[in-house]
Design an enzyme around this catalytic site. Structure first.
Site, PDB file in Angstrom:
ATOM      1  N   LYS A 125       0.829  -1.220   0.000  1.00 47.35           N
ATOM      2  CA  LYS A 125       0.000   0.000   0.000  1.00 47.35           C
ATOM      3  C   LYS A 125       0.861   1.267   0.000  1.00 47.35           C
ATOM      4  CE  LYS A 125      -1.912  -1.580   3.775  1.00 47.35           C
ATOM      5  NZ  LYS A 125      -1.379  -2.955   3.784  1.00 47.35           N
ATOM      6  N   HIS A 167       4.475   0.706   6.349  1.00 46.91           N
ATOM      7  CA  HIS A 167       4.323   0.946   4.916  1.00 46.91           C
ATOM      8  C   HIS A 167       5.669   1.369   4.333  1.00 46.91           C
ATOM      9  CE1 HIS A 167      -0.313   1.679   5.362  1.00 46.91           C
ATOM     10  NE2 HIS A 167       0.087   0.512   5.820  1.00 46.91           N
ATOM     11  N   GLY A 188       4.628  -9.342  -8.707  1.00 42.27           N
ATOM     12  CA  GLY A 188       4.638 -10.357  -9.762  1.00 42.27           C
ATOM     13  C   GLY A 188       6.061 -10.818 -10.034  1.00 42.27           C
ATOM     14  N   ARG A 225       7.098 -13.531   7.389  1.00 41.99           N
ATOM     15  CA  ARG A 225       5.705 -13.645   6.952  1.00 41.99           C
ATOM     16  C   ARG A 225       5.473 -15.051   6.403  1.00 41.99           C
ATOM     17  NH1 ARG A 225       6.470  -8.199   3.551  1.00 41.99           N
ATOM     18  NH2 ARG A 225       6.106  -6.654   5.165  1.00 41.99           N
ATOM     19  N   GLN A 275      -3.372  -2.272   7.174  1.00 43.54           N
ATOM     20  CA  GLN A 275      -3.719  -3.694   7.275  1.00 43.54           C
ATOM     21  C   GLN A 275      -4.415  -4.153   5.983  1.00 43.54           C
ATOM     22  OE1 GLN A 275      -4.614  -1.662  10.413  1.00 43.54           O
ATOM     23  NE2 GLN A 275      -2.451  -2.039  10.616  1.00 43.54           N
ATOM     24  N   ALA A 285       0.864  -0.825  11.580  1.00 37.96           N
ATOM     25  CA  ALA A 285       1.161  -0.771  10.146  1.00 37.96           C
ATOM     26  C   ALA A 285       2.638  -0.479   9.913  1.00 37.96           C
ATOM     27  CB  ALA A 285       0.320   0.329   9.495  1.00 37.96           C
TER      28      ALA A 285
HETATM   29  P1  GDP Z   1       2.247  -2.216   3.054  1.00 37.50           P
HETATM   30  O1  GDP Z   1       2.141  -2.446   4.519  1.00 37.50           O
HETATM   31  O2  GDP Z   1       1.024  -2.659   2.318  1.00 37.50           O
HETATM   32  O3  GDP Z   1       2.637  -0.824   2.691  1.00 37.50           O
HETATM   33  O4  GDP Z   1       3.420  -3.161   2.539  1.00 37.50           O
HETATM   34  P2  GDP Z   1       4.846  -3.411   3.265  1.00 37.50           P
HETATM   35  O5  GDP Z   1       5.701  -2.231   3.049  1.00 37.50           O
HETATM   36  O6  GDP Z   1       4.658  -3.875   4.661  1.00 37.50           O
HETATM   37  O7  GDP Z   1       5.362  -4.686   2.488  1.00 37.50           O
HETATM   38  C1  GDP Z   1       5.524  -4.689   1.114  1.00 37.50           C
HETATM   39  C2  GDP Z   1       6.987  -5.072   0.838  1.00 37.50           C
HETATM   40  O8  GDP Z   1       7.126  -5.414  -0.526  1.00 37.50           O
HETATM   41  C3  GDP Z   1       7.945  -3.926   1.061  1.00 37.50           C
HETATM   42  O9  GDP Z   1       9.186  -4.451   1.459  1.00 37.50           O
HETATM   43  C4  GDP Z   1       8.054  -3.292  -0.320  1.00 37.50           C
HETATM   44  O10 GDP Z   1       9.276  -2.599  -0.502  1.00 37.50           O
HETATM   45  C5  GDP Z   1       7.995  -4.508  -1.191  1.00 37.50           C
HETATM   46  N1  GDP Z   1       7.380  -4.333  -2.518  1.00 37.50           N
HETATM   47  C6  GDP Z   1       6.309  -3.561  -2.863  1.00 37.50           C
HETATM   48  N2  GDP Z   1       5.977  -3.777  -4.142  1.00 37.50           N
HETATM   49  C7  GDP Z   1       6.838  -4.690  -4.618  1.00 37.50           C
HETATM   50  C8  GDP Z   1       6.995  -5.362  -5.882  1.00 37.50           C
HETATM   51  O11 GDP Z   1       6.237  -5.162  -6.838  1.00 37.50           O
HETATM   52  N3  GDP Z   1       7.997  -6.267  -5.976  1.00 37.50           N
HETATM   53  C9  GDP Z   1       8.846  -6.550  -4.947  1.00 37.50           C
HETATM   54  N4  GDP Z   1       9.796  -7.458  -5.132  1.00 37.50           N
HETATM   55  N5  GDP Z   1       8.732  -5.941  -3.738  1.00 37.50           N
HETATM   56  C10 GDP Z   1       7.729  -5.047  -3.592  1.00 37.50           C
HETATM   57  P1  IMO Z   2       0.122  -2.984   7.191  1.00 36.36           P
HETATM   58  O1  IMO Z   2      -0.635  -1.679   7.209  1.00 36.36           O
HETATM   59  C1  IMO Z   2       0.311  -7.163   8.308  1.00 36.36           C
HETATM   60  C2  IMO Z   2      -1.575  -8.315  12.076  1.00 36.36           C
HETATM   61  C3  IMO Z   2      -0.672  -8.785  13.189  1.00 36.36           C
HETATM   62  C4  IMO Z   2      -1.589  -9.740  13.917  1.00 36.36           C
HETATM   63  C5  IMO Z   2      -2.949  -9.047  13.791  1.00 36.36           C
HETATM   64  C6  IMO Z   2      -3.326  -8.206  15.003  1.00 36.36           C
HETATM   65  O2  IMO Z   2       1.592  -2.818   7.213  1.00 36.36           O
HETATM   66  O3  IMO Z   2      -0.362  -3.860   6.101  1.00 36.36           O
HETATM   67  P2  IMO Z   2      -2.516  -5.900  16.045  1.00 36.36           P
HETATM   68  O4  IMO Z   2      -1.155  -5.379  16.320  1.00 36.36           O
HETATM   69  O5  IMO Z   2      -3.301  -5.069  15.096  1.00 36.36           O
HETATM   70  O6  IMO Z   2      -3.274  -6.218  17.295  1.00 36.36           O
HETATM   71  O7  IMO Z   2      -2.273  -7.325  15.338  1.00 36.36           O
HETATM   72  O8  IMO Z   2      -2.858  -8.204  12.658  1.00 36.36           O
HETATM   73  N1  IMO Z   2      -1.238  -6.988  11.526  1.00 36.36           N
HETATM   74  C7  IMO Z   2      -0.667  -6.798  10.339  1.00 36.36           C
HETATM   75  N2  IMO Z   2      -0.202  -7.678   9.444  1.00 36.36           N
HETATM   76  N3  IMO Z   2       0.361  -5.852   8.035  1.00 36.36           N
HETATM   77  C8  IMO Z   2      -0.129  -4.950   8.912  1.00 36.36           C
HETATM   78  O9  IMO Z   2      -0.229  -3.631   8.615  1.00 36.36           O
HETATM   79  C9  IMO Z   2      -0.638  -5.405  10.148  1.00 36.36           C
HETATM   80  N4  IMO Z   2      -1.155  -4.802  11.229  1.00 36.36           N
HETATM   81  C10 IMO Z   2      -1.537  -5.775  12.067  1.00 36.36           C
HETATM   82  O10 IMO Z   2       0.468  -9.419  12.684  1.00 36.36           O
HETATM   83  O11 IMO Z   2      -1.675 -10.947  13.195  1.00 36.36           O
HETATM   84 MG    MG Z   3       3.164  -3.424   6.061  1.00 39.83          MG
END
Ligand code: GDP
Ligand code: IMO
Ligand code: MG
Length: 423
Positions: free
Chosen positions: A16, A41, A332, A305, A224, A39
């Site tokens: 995201k 991001h 992908g 994960r 999330q 979260a």
């Molecule tokens: P969010 O919580 O939804 O913002 O996602 P996160 O940042 O927690 O996790 C996504 C992970 O995938 C991060 O390490 C990003 O840098 C990485 N990422 C995002 N898009 C891509 C993609 O298209 N390819 C690869 N290989 N990594 C990606």
């Molecule tokens: P983003 O925004 C992935 C998961 C935790 C746990 C459950 C409850 O980065 O996608 P909490 O701390 O909310 O009580 O945890 O939710 N969890 C997430 N998993 N990405 C997240 O946020 C998360 N935020 C909470 O691992 O299983």
């Molecule tokens: Mg995340």
């Protein structure tokens, strides 16, 4: 103008942050509407990597105003660390980062309560990020919480003391051994609160509605994912907020008829951190490959994960609940090199084949049925145009679009801002 939403359709970490950053140049306002520092991001551009927890992912763009909405829960200590990490960018937080007075505060004792609750559950623990999310939302709905706007009152410290005292008694109730130094935690908290008070607090629902009336463009950033939604997720293994589209209305004070496009983000496979059912989870080499190539470690906690195949039954469920109008497929590139790819297209549920997400999806109730695809071997990470994508990937995407009934408009082929293909 309408408010567009961007939401994760799986168990979080879909990417995201990356996509909000990519899209921010099209918007005046980026607004987070729920969740908190659970979260993480991730944004990558110009060789820098940033992980944001509470601050919206539009913060690096010069012209965008970033709003932390009333539905968000804020830990001043983590917020301060986020601000410190951004110091080198010389951003004008006073005008670029606005915080809702109605957002709730995470107190140090909320974090302790989270830890006590999890410890008391033993093997049945949720796998919380231990950021105090559950206890803070409990205090919100229980009508005991403290809000950002309370910090402007002269007696806020007394309110704090009363609530913290109550929490300490509740921690004792859990009957678990918890080591903590409250004095230290409070010193850090009060220091962070005094810095937070230098920022701009607003009546965010009024701000948002005026902005909409004045033709400003708004992108609401979810945290999330739909399968962690407190109502529609894999309860009780969920977070404590509404992560789905409805959460944007309650978390920003924006009416449903103001919502425009709903962008749904999903990974080309599936991941989950923490406990709870995951029908397509892999425990074999394929899962290990996804984990290794995709660097699948939590951005907030660093936990590995869990990985598995794409689950189209779950994806369709999330698309329906959110009213998704456009899909974005992430990572992908991680699937390059698999000879065969699988996607779940039905479940065996208590002896019958079903095509929806049933109430019980634990492994002893549900097993996935897969449709197989020929994989692709090309490295996608330097591709920049939809025309160059391998034909097997295009077929994979077409099948997904057909199954869930929504077009895939963005294909992300790497973590960097630039590795984003528009279709
Ligand atoms: P969010 O919580 O939804 O913002 O996602 P996160 O940042 O927690 O996790 C996504 C992970 O995938 C991060 O390490 C990003 O840098 C990485 N990422 C995002 N898009 C891509 C993609 O298209 N390819 C690869 N290989 N990594 C990606
Ligand atoms: P983003 O925004 C992935 C998961 C935790 C746990 C459950 C409850 O980065 O996608 P909490 O701390 O909310 O009580 O945890 O939710 N969890 C997430 N998993 N990405 C997240 O946020 C998360 N935020 C909470 O691992 O299983
Ligand atoms: Mg995340």
């Amino acid at each position: 103008m309408a408010v567009n939403l961007l939401l994760g359709l799986q168990w979080g970490d879909e990417g995201k942050g990356k996509i909000v950053d990519v899209l921010t140049s099209n918007y005046d306002i980026i607004a987070r509407f729920q969740g908190g520092p659970n979260a993480g991001h991730t944004l990558i551009f110009d060789g820098h990597k940033h992980v944001l927890h509470t601050i919206p992912s539009g913060i690096f763009h010069e012209n965008a105003v970033n709003v932390v909405g009333n539905g968000v829960v804020i830990d001043p200590v983590i917020f301060k660390k986020e601000l410190d990490n951004l110091a080198k960018f010389n951003l004008d937080f006073k005008t670029k980062l606005l915080i809702s007075r109605k957002a709730h505060l995470i107190l140090p004792t909320h974090r302790l309560l989270d830890a006590a609750s999890e410890a008391s559950k033993g093997k049945a623990k949720i796998g919380s990020t231990l950021k105090g999310i559950g206890p803070t939302y409990m205090d919100k709905t229980g009508r005991n919480g403290m809000r950002i706007g309370d910090l402007e009152l002269t007696d806020w410290k007394e309110r704090y003391e009363a609530l913290a005292k109550k929490h300490i008694k509740m921690i004792d109730f859990f009957d678990v051994k918890l080591e903590y130094n409250l004095e230290e935690l409070e010193a850090e908290f009060f220091q962070a609160v005094s810095e937070l008070k230098n920022l701009t607090f607003i009546d965010s629902e009024e701000y948002m509605n005026n902005a909409i009336k004045n033709g400003k463009t708004v992108l609401a950033e979810g945290a999330q994912g739909s399968l962690l939604d407190v109502d529609f997720g894999t309860y009780p293994f969920v977070t404590s907020s509404t992560t789905t589209a409805a959460g944007a209305c309650t978390g920003l004070g924006v009416a449903p008829n103001k919502i425009g496009e709903v962008f749904g983000i999903f990974k080309a496979y599936t991941t989950r951190v923490g406990s709870g059912p995951f029908p397509t989870e892999l425990f074999d080499e394929d899962g290990e490959t996804m984990s290794r190539v995709g660097h699948e470690f939590g951005a907030t906690t660093g936990r590995p994960r869990r990985c598995g195949w794409l689950d189209l039954i779950a994806l369709k469920y999330a698309v329906d609940i959110n009213g998704v109008t456009q899909l974005m497929m992430m990572k992908g590139d991680v699937l390059s090199g698999f000879d065969t790819l699988k996607v779940c297209t039905s479940y065996n549920y208590k002896g019958q084949e079903v095509d929806h997400l049933p109430y019980n999806i634990e492994a002893h109730n549900v097993s996935p049925n897969y449709t197989e695809f020929k994989g692709w071997s090309e490295d996608l990470t330097s591709m920049t145009s939809a025309d160059t994508l391998p034909k097997e990937l295009i077929e994979y995407i077409a099948f997904i679009e057909d199954f869930v009934g929504v077009p895939v408009k963005i294909v992300s082929v790497g973590p960097d801002r630039k590795q984003t293909i528009m279709r």
